[in-house]
Design a protein around this motif. Structure first.
Motif, PDB file in Angstrom:
ATOM      1  N   CYS A   1      39.992  41.586  44.657  1.00  0.00           N
ATOM      2  CA  CYS A   1      40.092  40.454  43.701  1.00  0.00           C
ATOM      3  C   CYS A   1      39.271  38.929  44.378  1.00  0.00           C
ATOM      4  CB  CYS A   1      41.398  40.778  43.352  1.00  0.00           C
ATOM      5  SG  CYS A   1      42.706  40.135  44.380  1.00  0.00           S
ATOM      6  N   LEU A   2      40.221  38.388  43.253  1.00  0.00           N
ATOM      7  CA  LEU A   2      39.381  36.749  44.222  1.00  0.00           C
ATOM      8  C   LEU A   2      39.883  36.145  44.674  1.00  0.00           C
ATOM      9  CD1 LEU A   2      37.778  34.504  43.051  1.00  0.00           C
ATOM     10  CD2 LEU A   2      39.956  33.175  41.941  1.00  0.00           C
ATOM     11  N   GLY A   3      41.500  36.086  45.488  1.00  0.00           N
ATOM     12  CA  GLY A   3      42.067  35.729  46.435  1.00  0.00           C
ATOM     13  C   GLY A   3      42.169  36.586  47.722  1.00  0.00           C
ATOM     14  N   ASN A   4      42.156  37.594  47.853  1.00  0.00           N
ATOM     15  CA  ASN A   4      42.496  38.934  48.712  1.00  0.00           C
ATOM     16  C   ASN A   4      44.280  38.905  48.802  1.00  0.00           C
ATOM     17  OD1 ASN A   4      41.380  40.408  51.777  1.00  0.00           O
ATOM     18  ND2 ASN A   4      43.079  41.551  49.786  1.00  0.00           N
ATOM     19  N   ILE A   5      45.355  38.248  48.318  1.00  0.00           N
ATOM     20  CA  ILE A   5      46.000  37.571  48.963  1.00  0.00           C
ATOM     21  C   ILE A   5      47.352  38.388  47.690  1.00  0.00           C
ATOM     22  CG2 ILE A   5      45.840  35.972  50.027  1.00  0.00           C
ATOM     23  CD1 ILE A   5      47.101  34.132  48.015  1.00  0.00           C
ATOM     24  N   CYS A   6      47.325  38.752  46.079  1.00  0.00           N
ATOM     25  CA  CYS A   6      47.843  39.175  45.532  1.00  0.00           C
ATOM     26  C   CYS A   6      47.553  40.829  44.858  1.00  0.00           C
ATOM     27  CB  CYS A   6      47.925  38.126  43.919  1.00  0.00           C
ATOM     28  SG  CYS A   6      48.635  36.496  44.327  1.00  0.00           S
ATOM     29  N   ARG A   7      46.463  40.992  43.928  1.00  0.00           N
ATOM     30  CA  ARG A   7      46.434  42.264  43.647  1.00  0.00           C
ATOM     31  C   ARG A   7      45.574  43.106  43.753  1.00  0.00           C
ATOM     32  NH1 ARG A   7      42.533  39.258  38.393  1.00  0.00           N
ATOM     33  NH2 ARG A   7      41.890  38.206  40.640  1.00  0.00           N
TER      34      ARG A   7
ATOM     35  N   ASP B   1      45.272  38.329  36.823  1.00  0.00           N
ATOM     36  CA  ASP B   1      45.565  37.223  37.776  1.00  0.00           C
ATOM     37  C   ASP B   1      46.371  36.546  37.989  1.00  0.00           C
ATOM     38  OD1 ASP B   1      45.488  35.537  39.962  1.00  0.00           O
ATOM     39  OD2 ASP B   1      43.824  34.450  39.148  1.00  0.00           O
ATOM     40  N   PRO B   2      47.662  37.099  38.909  1.00  0.00           N
ATOM     41  CA  PRO B   2      48.808  37.152  38.988  1.00  0.00           C
ATOM     42  C   PRO B   2      49.549  35.341  39.172  1.00  0.00           C
ATOM     43  CG  PRO B   2      48.683  38.411  40.409  1.00  0.00           C
ATOM     44  CD  PRO B   2      47.401  37.423  39.724  1.00  0.00           C
ATOM     45  N   TYR B   3      48.213  34.214  39.891  1.00  0.00           N
ATOM     46  CA  TYR B   3      48.412  33.609  40.776  1.00  0.00           C
ATOM     47  C   TYR B   3      49.075  32.482  40.255  1.00  0.00           C
ATOM     48  CZ  TYR B   3      47.530  30.554  45.018  1.00  0.00           C
ATOM     49  OH  TYR B   3      47.709  29.783  46.215  1.00  0.00           O
ATOM     50  N   TYR B   4      49.232  31.483  39.255  1.00  0.00           N
ATOM     51  CA  TYR B   4      49.646  31.028  38.193  1.00  0.00           C
ATOM     52  C   TYR B   4      50.604  31.256  37.706  1.00  0.00           C
ATOM     53  CZ  TYR B   4      45.783  28.248  40.588  1.00  0.00           C
ATOM     54  OH  TYR B   4      45.301  27.498  41.751  1.00  0.00           O
TER      55      TYR B   4
ATOM     56  N   TRP C   1      39.178  31.491  50.977  1.00  0.00           N
ATOM     57  CA  TRP C   1      39.897  30.503  50.907  1.00  0.00           C
ATOM     58  C   TRP C   1      41.852  31.078  51.595  1.00  0.00           C
ATOM     59  CZ3 TRP C   1      39.933  31.338  44.982  1.00  0.00           C
ATOM     60  CH2 TRP C   1      39.089  30.610  44.434  1.00  0.00           C
ATOM     61  N   HIS C   2      41.519  32.119  51.608  1.00  0.00           N
ATOM     62  CA  HIS C   2      42.829  32.351  51.936  1.00  0.00           C
ATOM     63  C   HIS C   2      43.011  33.439  53.492  1.00  0.00           C
ATOM     64  CE1 HIS C   2      45.098  31.225  48.922  1.00  0.00           C
ATOM     65  NE2 HIS C   2      44.671  30.960  47.875  1.00  0.00           N
TER      66      HIS C   2
HETATM   67  P1  4NP Z   1      43.951  37.384  44.050  1.00  0.00           P
HETATM   68  O1  4NP Z   1      44.770  36.019  43.282  1.00  0.00           O
HETATM   69  O2  4NP Z   1      43.250  37.045  43.574  1.00  0.00           O
HETATM   70  O3  4NP Z   1      44.916  38.448  42.665  1.00  0.00           O
HETATM   71  O4  4NP Z   1      44.443  37.500  45.316  1.00  0.00           O
HETATM   72  C1  4NP Z   1      45.005  34.602  43.444  1.00  0.00           C
HETATM   73  C2  4NP Z   1      44.832  34.218  44.665  1.00  0.00           C
HETATM   74  C3  4NP Z   1      44.737  32.519  44.664  1.00  0.00           C
HETATM   75  C4  4NP Z   1      44.196  32.270  44.791  1.00  0.00           C
HETATM   76  C5  4NP Z   1      43.353  32.500  42.891  1.00  0.00           C
HETATM   77  C6  4NP Z   1      43.899  33.812  42.239  1.00  0.00           C
HETATM   78  N1  4NP Z   1      43.189  30.836  44.463  1.00  0.00           N
HETATM   79  O5  4NP Z   1      43.347  29.999  43.277  1.00  0.00           O
HETATM   80  O6  4NP Z   1      43.647  30.814  45.559  1.00  0.00           O
END
Ligand code: 4NP
Length: 168
Positions: A14-20, A132-135, A52-53
């Protein structure tokens, strides 16, 4: 990959590797372990297009939502690396931006062929991508887990049918 072309090494991106993608990895691990796929040579990991994470545990909202479904997430975030294209047989992306970004990083066309949208494995739910559920809200995290359970069920069923039964 052995020359039977069954994808045994699966990478969720995914994008951040902390949610999906860590959640996809956790859902897949639970279902794959129940089907004893690890004993039949299947392995898995997850990573992010962005770094980033890097080193972080999953987002606390995803940790808690997964835990309520009996899934403990312990993955530490990491960024996609060039070696991932050789090290994995199937690279599953969560949304269109992830798909394009991962394909752009692929060293050659054969590697691009390993990249597939996770949503291609949805059977019960009709979504074009894993949002993306982050926001988002708590409901958005639940939706992601519902979608991942649907897609991972298909993936595990496909592998279970394709791979020889465990010797044990
Ligand atoms: P993910 O979600 O790609 O499902 O892990 C996100 C996590 C962090 C960010 C965006 C999406 N971020 O902007 O930091």
């Amino acid at each position: 990959m052995p020359n039977d072309s069954i994808p045994r090494r699966v990478l969720f991106v995914c994008l951040g590797n902390i949610c999906r993608s860590p959640a996809a990895e956790g859902v897949f691990a639970k279902l794959a372990t129940a089907a004893r796929l690890h004993e039949r040579g299947v392995s898995w990991d997850s990573c992010g297009v962005a770094g980033w994470h890097a080193g972080d545990l999953p987002d606390s909202r995803m940790l808690e939502a997964a835990s309520r479904r009996g899934i403990t997430l312990t993955h530490r975030a990491r960024k996609l690396r060039r070696e991932d294209f050789a090290d994995f047989d199937l690279i599953l992306t969560m949304d269109d931006a992830n798909y394009s970004d991962v394909c752009e990083h692929a060293p050659d066309k054969a590697m691009v062929a390993k990249v597939k949208p996770m949503a291609d494995y949805l059977r019960s739910m009709r979504y074009a991508y894993i949002p993306d559920p982050y926001y988002g809200t708590a409901d958005d995290f639940e939706l992601v887990l519902d979608l991942l359970e649907d897609a991972c069920t298909t993936l595990v069923q496909d592998l279970d049918k394709a791979l020889p039964a465990s010797a044990a």
